[in-house]
Each structure stands twice: as C-alpha cells, then as structure tokens.
Design a protein around this motif. Structure first.
Motif, PDB file in Angstrom:
ATOM      1  N   HIS A   1     -14.504   8.397   5.160  1.00 22.56           N
ATOM      2  CA  HIS A   1     -14.007   9.207   3.986  1.00 22.56           C
ATOM      3  C   HIS A   1     -13.295   8.223   3.179  1.00 22.56           C
ATOM      4  N   ARG A   2     -12.615   7.289   3.743  1.00 22.36           N
ATOM      5  CA  ARG A   2     -11.791   6.260   2.899  1.00 22.36           C
ATOM      6  C   ARG A   2     -10.768   7.208   2.092  1.00 22.36           C
ATOM      7  N   PRO A   3      -9.799   7.975   2.875  1.00 20.52           N
ATOM      8  CA  PRO A   3      -9.221   8.988   2.108  1.00 20.52           C
ATOM      9  C   PRO A   3      -7.831   8.086   1.241  1.00 20.52           C
ATOM     10  N   ASP A   4      -7.102   8.934   0.520  1.00 24.18           N
ATOM     11  CA  ASP A   4      -6.023   8.269  -0.200  1.00 24.18           C
ATOM     12  C   ASP A   4      -4.853   8.210   0.717  1.00 24.18           C
ATOM     13  N   VAL A   5      -4.934   8.813   1.959  1.00 18.71           N
ATOM     14  CA  VAL A   5      -3.847   8.504   2.974  1.00 18.71           C
ATOM     15  C   VAL A   5      -4.429   9.216   4.397  1.00 18.71           C
ATOM     16  N   ALA A   6      -4.038   8.812   5.388  1.00 15.84           N
ATOM     17  CA  ALA A   6      -4.456   8.989   6.660  1.00 15.84           C
ATOM     18  C   ALA A   6      -3.210   9.409   7.613  1.00 15.84           C
ATOM     19  N   LEU A   7      -3.035  10.678   8.258  1.00 14.50           N
ATOM     20  CA  LEU A   7      -1.926  10.921   9.077  1.00 14.50           C
ATOM     21  C   LEU A   7      -2.413  10.827  10.490  1.00 14.50           C
ATOM     22  N   VAL A   8      -1.685  10.304  11.384  1.00 10.56           N
ATOM     23  CA  VAL A   8      -2.172  10.287  12.877  1.00 10.56           C
ATOM     24  C   VAL A   8      -0.979  10.473  13.968  1.00 10.56           C
ATOM     25  N   ASP A   9      -1.167  11.177  14.917  1.00 15.84           N
ATOM     26  CA  ASP A   9      -0.230  11.339  15.921  1.00 15.84           C
ATOM     27  C   ASP A   9      -0.307  10.158  16.807  1.00 15.84           C
TER      28      ASP A   9
END
Length: 214
Positions: free
Chosen positions: A44-52
């Motif tokens: 997806h190449r997102p604007d931001v990625a959140l990861v635990d």
C-alpha cells in the motif's frame, strides 16, 4: 492519511482503527502479525504505518523486526512503533538511516488521544517522535564516548526534548526561554556534533540519533 496498522490484540486493533477513522483517516489494512504487516506496508505504501512490538508467534520482538524489514526495502517508510514495554533490540537499526518519519511510543500514550494523533501526524510528516521513557532507557543502554559529552547540561536538555519530537516553540515553552534562545542552543549542538549546514541528511534527526547512542 492512509494508514496500515498491526497489533495482535483484536480489541486494541479495532479500537485504534475506530479512533483513526473517526479522526478522518483511512485505515487501508489492519493485521495481526509481522509478516502480514511487511506485506501490507510494501503493497500500500501508506502515509504512516503503526506496528506493535510483540506479536505472534513468539510475542517478543516480531513487530520491531517487521519494521526493520520494511525499512530495508523502503528506507523512508513512515513507521510508528507501539509497545507495552521499552524494547532496545533492533532500535539502532530502525533509527540508523537518519531519514526521519519514525516514532516509538509506549501504549500508555494512546490514552492521551490528542497526543497520540499528533504523534501519528508528525511521523507521517517526516518527523521523529520518541517516548521519554524510550529515550531514557536507550541512553542507559548505549553509554559510550561521544561528541555528546561536549554538550552543556542546557544543551542536553534541549536535545532530549528534540528526541521527544518537540518543535523549537514547544522546547522554548518547556524550558521557559525564548524560541530564539532554543535556536541558538540547537545551532551550537549541531556544531559540537559536526553536523554542518551542507549535510544532505536531516541534521535534527542525526543529532537525536547521536544523543541516543551516547
């Protein structure tokens, strides 16, 4: 913003997704393991990625390793790591590119919704956001000889606040000084760390990295 997120807790994952959507963002994909996170972010190449940090199968550092893997393929990937505890492993490699767009927050910060959303937006905008407890523990684990030792106590206070992702104005307010005084402190910090005006990388990020490694 377009967001990809990963957390093995379905309850927390759905809660974060709802919070982000209600704040006007689009969650492209929400997954529960590191391999799926890597695949989703690179697709997806997102604007931001959140990861635990802790996810299956071992629930140790799969999320951190997944973030590092993403950055190896996409060096400027904007990633905000969330963790219940401070995990030092892989932190250096994750931060080492100096390209910004990186954050590391303890999950307790999510309870302050305004601060959390601000952190997400700052990482997406290319900033670096580090939880104060992360800063403290990385410093304790990485003591070594460094140009940082040349910094005065006041300059150390400034760079510590920089490491938390604060702007010059926010630093000035926290230290009860003028914004101009903060700017002068930062310029002296850059000089002592050998970060000159013609450096192509982000001097602010590089200064914070040197501080954390000292």
């Amino acid at each position: 913003m377009r967001i990809v997120m990963a957390d093995d807790s379905l309850l927390l994952r759905e809660g974060l997704e709802r919070l982000l959507v209600e704040s006007g963002h689009e969650v492209l994909e929400a997954v529960g393991d590191g391999l799926s996170f890597v695949s989703a972010v690179l697709r997806h190449r997102p604007d931001v990625a959140l990861v635990d940090v802790r996810m299956p199968p071992s629930h140790t550092d799969e999320g951190m390793r997944a973030a590092v893997e993403v950055r190896r393929s996409w060096s400027a990937a904007p990633i905000l790591v969330l963790s219940q505890y401070v995990e030092i492993s892989y932190a250096d490699e994750l931060l080492a590119t100096g390209s910004g767009s990186i954050g590391y927050l303890l999950k307790d910060r999510v309870s302050d919704i305004e601060e959390f959303l601000d952190s997400v937006e700052r990482v997406a905008a290319g900033g670096t956001v580090l939880d104060p407890q992360v800063v403290a523990q990385v410093m304790a684990a990485r003591r070594r000889s460094s140009p940082v030792e040349q910094l005065t106590p006041r300059e150390r206070e400034v760079i510590s606040l920089m490491a938390q992702g604060k702007s010059n104005l926010s630093i000035a307010e926290a230290m009860v000084v003028t914004e101009g005084a903060v700017t002068k402190h930062i310029q002296r910090i850059f000089g002592k760390l050998g970060l000159h005006q013609d450096d192509s990388a982000n001097r602010r990020v590089l200064a914070v990295l040197e501080f954390l490694r000292s």
